[in-house]
Design a protein around this motif. Sequence first.
Motif, short mmCIF file in Angstrom:
data_model
loop_
_atom_site.label_atom_id
_atom_site.label_comp_id
_atom_site.label_asym_id
_atom_site.label_seq_id
_atom_site.Cartn_x
_atom_site.Cartn_y
_atom_site.Cartn_z
N ASN A 1 16.41 64.76 -74.53
CA ASN A 1 16.64 63.38 -74.40
C ASN A 1 15.40 62.79 -74.25
O ASN A 1 14.25 63.47 -74.69
N ARG B 1 13.66 61.50 -72.12
CA ARG B 1 13.04 61.83 -70.86
C ARG B 1 12.27 63.32 -71.02
O ARG B 1 11.12 63.30 -70.74
N GLU B 2 12.84 64.13 -71.89
CA GLU B 2 12.06 65.27 -71.95
C GLU B 2 10.87 65.24 -73.23
O GLU B 2 9.90 65.64 -73.01
N LEU C 1 9.25 62.09 -73.51
CA LEU C 1 8.07 61.77 -72.66
C LEU C 1 7.32 62.70 -71.71
O LEU C 1 6.33 62.89 -71.72
N GLU C 2 8.22 63.69 -71.26
CA GLU C 2 7.43 64.77 -70.53
C GLU C 2 6.37 65.74 -71.40
O GLU C 2 5.55 66.16 -70.92
#
Length: 163
Positions: free
Chosen positions: A61, A63-64, A66-67
Motif C-alpha cells: 500500500n 504507507r509501505e 512511504l516507509e
Amino acid sequence: MHIILHQPEIPANTGNIGRTCVATGTSLHLIEPLGFRLNEKEIKRAGMDYWEHLDVRRYINFREFLEKNPGVKIWMATTKAKKVYSDVEFGVNDYIMFGKESAGIPEEILVDYEETCIRIPMMNQIRSLNVSNSVAVVLYEALRQNGFGNMQMEGELHRLHWK
C-alpha cells in the motif's frame, strides 16, 4: 527518475509504462492491489522483451511505499491539480505518481501533496488521458529538464547514411 503507479488496473498500460521506464532508465514502483498478475501475457506483450530489464518494485500500500522511501519528493499527476507539469522543476531523483485508470490517485492521498500536484492540460470534454500516455508526457519533460541524463541523443540509419 521514478514512476509510481497507484493500483494500476490494466496490464497493457503497465506493460507500456514498463517499456518506457526501461527506455529511460527509470524505476517503476507498483502499489497494490494490482488489477492483474505481473506474469500475464498482456504485460509481456506490451513490455515486449524489455520487461526483464525493468527495475520494478512492489508495495502492499502507499504507507509501505512511504516507509521504504522516506523523504522522497513525489509529484502527483492528477486532473485535479492547479499546476501544469511543464511549469514545475523536476529533480533528477524525483518520483512521479499516477493513479489507477478508473479513478486516479485517491483524494485522501492528494490532500497531503497540494504543492506537488501537477496536471496535463486538455480540453474540458475529456476526463483524462490514457495513463501510459500521461506517464510518457510528464516523464520526458522531467528528463528534458535534467538534460536526459546519459540517454542516447543521436540515432543512426540502419541501411543508409545521412547525407
